[in-house]
Design an enzyme around this catalytic site. Structure first.
Site, PDB file in Angstrom:
ATOM      1  N   ASN A 279      62.522 168.609   7.585  1.00  0.00           N
ATOM      2  CA  ASN A 279      63.779 169.051   8.202  1.00  0.00           C
ATOM      3  C   ASN A 279      63.675 169.095   9.732  1.00  0.00           C
ATOM      4  OD1 ASN A 279      62.123 171.244   8.591  1.00  0.00           O
ATOM      5  ND2 ASN A 279      63.372 172.710   7.462  1.00  0.00           N
TER       6      ASN A 279
ATOM      7  N   GLU B 134      61.879 176.562  12.342  1.00  0.00           N
ATOM      8  CA  GLU B 134      62.844 175.971  11.418  1.00  0.00           C
ATOM      9  C   GLU B 134      64.150 175.652  12.151  1.00  0.00           C
ATOM     10  OE1 GLU B 134      61.967 175.064   8.562  1.00  0.00           O
ATOM     11  OE2 GLU B 134      60.839 176.580   7.439  1.00  0.00           O
TER      12      GLU B 134
ATOM     13  N   HIS C 171      61.234 170.458  11.512  1.00  0.00           N
ATOM     14  CA  HIS C 171      60.577 171.620  12.131  1.00  0.00           C
ATOM     15  C   HIS C 171      59.259 171.237  12.791  1.00  0.00           C
ATOM     16  CE1 HIS C 171      58.472 172.634   8.091  1.00  0.00           C
ATOM     17  NE2 HIS C 171      57.488 172.496   8.949  1.00  0.00           N
TER      18      HIS C 171
ATOM     19  N   ASP D 117      50.272 177.858  14.239  1.00  0.00           N
ATOM     20  CA  ASP D 117      50.929 178.781  13.298  1.00  0.00           C
ATOM     21  C   ASP D 117      49.981 179.246  12.203  1.00  0.00           C
ATOM     22  OD1 ASP D 117      50.757 176.322  12.043  1.00  0.00           O
ATOM     23  OD2 ASP D 117      52.909 176.040  11.819  1.00  0.00           O
TER      24      ASP D 117
HETATM   25  C1  GLP Z   1      53.798 172.853   7.859  1.00  0.00           C
HETATM   26  C2  GLP Z   1      53.201 173.167   9.227  1.00  0.00           C
HETATM   27  C3  GLP Z   1      53.643 172.167  10.259  1.00  0.00           C
HETATM   28  C4  GLP Z   1      53.433 170.774   9.733  1.00  0.00           C
HETATM   29  C5  GLP Z   1      54.259 170.556   8.487  1.00  0.00           C
HETATM   30  C6  GLP Z   1      54.118 169.162   7.914  1.00  0.00           C
HETATM   31  O1  GLP Z   1      55.069 173.351   7.696  1.00  0.00           O
HETATM   32  N1  GLP Z   1      53.546 174.476   9.682  1.00  0.00           N
HETATM   33  O2  GLP Z   1      52.918 172.391  11.460  1.00  0.00           O
HETATM   34  O3  GLP Z   1      53.794 169.842  10.716  1.00  0.00           O
HETATM   35  O4  GLP Z   1      53.810 171.487   7.520  1.00  0.00           O
HETATM   36  O5  GLP Z   1      53.015 169.080   7.053  1.00  0.00           O
HETATM   37  P1  GLP Z   1      52.387 167.741   6.563  1.00  0.00           P
HETATM   38  O6  GLP Z   1      51.632 167.195   7.708  1.00  0.00           O
HETATM   39  O7  GLP Z   1      51.482 168.130   5.427  1.00  0.00           O
HETATM   40  O8  GLP Z   1      53.497 166.860   6.134  1.00  0.00           O
END
Ligand code: GLP
Length: 233
Positions: A128, A135, A130, A62
């Site tokens: 949440n 989402e 995702h 992404d």
């Molecule tokens: C973002 C990314 C996700 C990731 C999430 C969690 O939203 N798009 O791919 O898994 O953050 O991030 P973190 O690893 O910093 O908790």
């Protein structure tokens, strides 16, 4: 579904690295990569290893819409900093969040995924549930698409920006349908604030309310957790 629990993110990162190393030794050619703080210990293990990635392709999950690749919060920038500068791949794809036509860029990205079937996909998880930026409510068979970020995701990611208002409101994300085509999936989660999402993902019903719960239907998933993320299982 395999669930592996480690003491902390360093041991988890090493375990994820070992799975990738074995995969490459067994012929994996395309890695699906993720951003966020979670994969950093894995990327550190990759960059400090003597593994060579110059014959592999990477496909990232992404990107924010509207942040230039030079912005230090863009996922292009993140990947350069944490992995590609030190360990270049033959070819690395990250969705184009700056495209004039995001829908066309999303279609192009699915063509890239079809041409480069993902052998091992790394996933983090949002609080949440995702995955990528899919989402709650995202369809399980969705393609790469433009996403409106939820307030929960904007709040969670605000810590990386100077002001909450600087957090982009849109992203372009591989869809759950594209993610599910990967041959192997490694979902990594650390910390107590992921414990509810992990419990719902692994033990709850398969529901679009918890996007990651669809992984229960994939035949080759490994969860790499630390004790805190696994604490509610
Ligand atoms: C973002 C990314 C996700 C990731 C999430 C969690 O939203 N798009 O791919 O898994 O953050 O991030 P973190 O690893 O910093 O908790």
């Amino acid at each position: 579904m395999k669930v592996e629990i480690y003491k902390d993110k360093n041991e988890g990162g090493q375990a994820a690295f070992n799975i990738i190393k074995d995969g490459i030794e067994n012929g994996a050619k395309v890695l699906g990569l993720a951003t966020g703080s979670t994969p950093v210990t894995l990327y550190n293990a990759m960059t400090s290893s003597d593994l060579d990635f110059s014959n592999l392709t990477s496909v990232n999950l992404d990107e924010y819409v509207g942040l230039p690749a030079t912005n230090d919060q863009s996922y292009h920038y993140f990947m350069q900093e944490h992995l590609f500068n030190k360990k270049p791949f033959k070819k690395s794809y990250v969705p184009d969040g700056e495209a004039a036509d995001i829908e066309a860029a999303a279609k192009d990205y699915d063509r890239i995924i079809d041409e480069n079937p993902i052998d091992i996909q790394i996933l983090g998880i949002g609080r949440n549930g995702h995955i990528g930026f899919n989402e709650p409510g995202s369809p399980f068979d969705g393609p790469t698409h433009k996403v409106s970020l939820t307030q929960s995701t904007i709040d969670a990611n605000a810590r990386f920006f100077e002001n909450e208002s600087d957090v982009p409101r849109y992203a372009i994300s591989m869809g759950i349908g594209s993610i599910m085509k990967s041959k192997n999936i490694l979902l990594i989660a650390y910390g107590e604030d992921k414990a509810d999402a992990i419990k719902a993902t692994i033990e709850g019903p398969v529901t679009t309310d918890v996007p990651a719960s669809i992984l229960q239907k994939h035949n080759n998933v490994t969860f790499i957790l630390d004790e805190a993320a696994a604490s509610k299982l």
